[in-house]
Enzyme design. Sequence first.
Site, PDB file in Angstrom:
ATOM      1  N   GLU A 114       1.963  -9.477  10.081  1.00  0.00           N
ATOM      2  CA  GLU A 114       2.838 -10.061  11.126  1.00  0.00           C
ATOM      3  C   GLU A 114       2.043 -10.233  12.502  1.00  0.00           C
ATOM      4  O   GLU A 114       2.499 -11.021  13.409  1.00  0.00           O
ATOM      5  CB  GLU A 114       4.189  -9.217  11.312  1.00  0.00           C
ATOM      6  CG  GLU A 114       4.819  -9.065  10.174  1.00  0.00           C
ATOM      7  CD  GLU A 114       6.120  -8.144  10.127  1.00  0.00           C
ATOM      8  OE1 GLU A 114       5.664  -6.946   9.956  1.00  0.00           O
ATOM      9  OE2 GLU A 114       7.219  -8.452   9.948  1.00  0.00           O
ATOM     10  N   GLU A 134       6.216  -4.530   2.372  1.00  0.00           N
ATOM     11  CA  GLU A 134       7.445  -3.665   2.729  1.00  0.00           C
ATOM     12  C   GLU A 134       8.205  -3.391   1.749  1.00  0.00           C
ATOM     13  O   GLU A 134       8.990  -2.350   1.618  1.00  0.00           O
ATOM     14  CB  GLU A 134       7.932  -4.337   3.859  1.00  0.00           C
ATOM     15  CG  GLU A 134       7.519  -4.310   5.393  1.00  0.00           C
ATOM     16  CD  GLU A 134       6.299  -5.500   5.278  1.00  0.00           C
ATOM     17  OE1 GLU A 134       6.173  -6.081   4.336  1.00  0.00           O
ATOM     18  OE2 GLU A 134       5.969  -5.727   6.643  1.00  0.00           O
TER      19      GLU A 134
HETATM   20  N1  COA Z   1       1.049   3.924   8.206  1.00  0.00           N
HETATM   21  C1  COA Z   1       0.657   5.374   8.564  1.00  0.00           C
HETATM   22  N2  COA Z   1      -0.520   5.568   8.053  1.00  0.00           N
HETATM   23  C2  COA Z   1      -1.443   4.684   7.586  1.00  0.00           C
HETATM   24  C3  COA Z   1      -1.031   3.417   7.234  1.00  0.00           C
HETATM   25  C4  COA Z   1       0.625   3.221   7.838  1.00  0.00           C
HETATM   26  N3  COA Z   1       0.739   1.783   7.595  1.00  0.00           N
HETATM   27  N4  COA Z   1      -1.824   2.801   6.451  1.00  0.00           N
HETATM   28  C5  COA Z   1      -2.873   3.716   6.447  1.00  0.00           C
HETATM   29  N5  COA Z   1      -2.472   4.933   6.801  1.00  0.00           N
HETATM   30  C6  COA Z   1      -3.409   5.955   6.906  1.00  0.00           C
HETATM   31  C7  COA Z   1      -3.154   6.840   5.569  1.00  0.00           C
HETATM   32  O1  COA Z   1      -2.096   7.432   5.630  1.00  0.00           O
HETATM   33  C8  COA Z   1      -4.554   7.814   5.633  1.00  0.00           C
HETATM   34  O2  COA Z   1      -4.331   8.704   6.873  1.00  0.00           O
HETATM   35  P1  COA Z   1      -4.739  10.294   6.198  1.00  0.00           P
HETATM   36  O3  COA Z   1      -6.207  10.288   6.075  1.00  0.00           O
HETATM   37  O4  COA Z   1      -4.273  11.041   7.576  1.00  0.00           O
HETATM   38  O5  COA Z   1      -4.072  10.554   4.976  1.00  0.00           O
HETATM   39  C9  COA Z   1      -5.425   6.651   6.600  1.00  0.00           C
HETATM   40  O6  COA Z   1      -4.682   5.879   6.990  1.00  0.00           O
HETATM   41  C10 COA Z   1      -6.450   5.927   5.544  1.00  0.00           C
HETATM   42  O7  COA Z   1      -5.617   5.461   4.510  1.00  0.00           O
HETATM   43  P2  COA Z   1      -5.929   5.640   2.846  1.00  0.00           P
HETATM   44  O8  COA Z   1      -4.465   5.151   2.400  1.00  0.00           O
HETATM   45  O9  COA Z   1      -6.416   6.845   2.503  1.00  0.00           O
HETATM   46  O10 COA Z   1      -6.888   4.444   2.821  1.00  0.00           O
HETATM   47  P3  COA Z   1      -7.266   3.622   1.268  1.00  0.00           P
HETATM   48  O11 COA Z   1      -8.726   2.791   1.478  1.00  0.00           O
HETATM   49  O12 COA Z   1      -7.044   4.611   0.079  1.00  0.00           O
HETATM   50  O13 COA Z   1      -6.023   2.678   1.362  1.00  0.00           O
HETATM   51  C11 COA Z   1      -4.565   0.778   1.980  1.00  0.00           C
HETATM   52  C12 COA Z   1      -5.939   1.609   2.139  1.00  0.00           C
HETATM   53  C13 COA Z   1      -4.318  -0.073   3.306  1.00  0.00           C
HETATM   54  C14 COA Z   1      -4.385   0.010   0.746  1.00  0.00           C
HETATM   55  C15 COA Z   1      -3.360   1.900   2.016  1.00  0.00           C
HETATM   56  O14 COA Z   1      -3.607   2.779   3.235  1.00  0.00           O
HETATM   57  C16 COA Z   1      -2.031   1.457   2.038  1.00  0.00           C
HETATM   58  O15 COA Z   1      -1.475   0.932   1.230  1.00  0.00           O
HETATM   59  N6  COA Z   1      -1.366   1.567   3.437  1.00  0.00           N
HETATM   60  C17 COA Z   1      -0.155   1.262   3.780  1.00  0.00           C
HETATM   61  C18 COA Z   1       0.171  -0.402   3.968  1.00  0.00           C
HETATM   62  C19 COA Z   1       1.629  -0.493   4.016  1.00  0.00           C
HETATM   63  O16 COA Z   1       2.528  -0.485   3.346  1.00  0.00           O
HETATM   64  N7  COA Z   1       1.876  -1.375   5.274  1.00  0.00           N
HETATM   65  C20 COA Z   1       3.012  -1.640   5.717  1.00  0.00           C
HETATM   66  C21 COA Z   1       4.014  -0.809   6.472  1.00  0.00           C
HETATM   67  S1  COA Z   1       5.685  -1.200   6.602  1.00  0.00           S
END
Ligand code: COA
Length: 259
Positions: A114, A134
Amino acid sequence: MNYQTLLFSVENRVGIVTVNRPDKLNALNAVAKDELRMLFTALRSDPLVDAVVITGAGEKAFVAGTDIRELTALDAASGVEFASRGQAVFDLIEQLDKPVIAAVNGYALGGGCELALACHLRLASEKARFGQPEVSLGIIPGYGGTQRLARLIGEGRALEMILTGVQVDAAEALRIGLVNKVFPPAELMVRALATAQVIVSMGQVAVRAALKAVHAAGLPLPEGLGIEAEQFGRCCASDDFHEGTRAFLEKRKPAFRNR
Ligand code: COA
């Protein structure tokens, strides 16, 4: 000004904003959204900045969404307020009368997608991935995604992304018009800054008028055409217009004074 979650510098009239929470994949917490609001408010009247490039810190992410930890306590009333406050920040970016270029260097998910949508141009690294996941969290995009994504790529494609949460890679994003151009990761910032430099070399009265007129594309056609004519007239009253046309006829480069 010093920010906790953003880096900001200015290079040759281009402001460079970096969302800087790489350990959380640059997820936007309340502080980051507040700082974006303050920074983009200040940019409106910053005489040293005529264009902006926004990117994410680190190798992996542009912005991986709003900070999910801050969502859990929301209810109906606070949810409306949460979405409205985020929308207001992204509106500020879209309404800035100076071009904003998203340099999408990795994940642009949820609020990250966004944020890119609120920018005027989207340039992506080959590693970029876009998505609106989402629904997988039991919510919908709330920072303008349902509106701006549908306007940019069409309702059918927007619904596919929003209903399934599917991630779109950079090549597909280019194909469906979600991004303007794709570059190898090492070239992304260079090319984004070069694009910004092209824009700041133009007459800024015209650049700002163009932004205003194109923004009106969502209005009914007669209204949009009215705004186009009004902005065209505004350009004709500028020094830049006289300089630009004279320079063409005299076969030299224009020296715009941006007024
Ligand atoms: N909010 C809060 N923390 C987030 C985040 C988010 N949207 N996206 C990533 N992080 C944090 C993770 O919790 C992790 O923190 P930690 O090390 O304290 O556990 C860190 O960032 C690294 O993320 P991680 O998930 O371990 O990396 P990955 O390479 O395995 O996966 C993604 C990457 C982007 C696929 C995954 O982080 C993800 O799905 N994030 C959420 C995306 C999402 O749903 N966004 C919309 C939110 S409304």
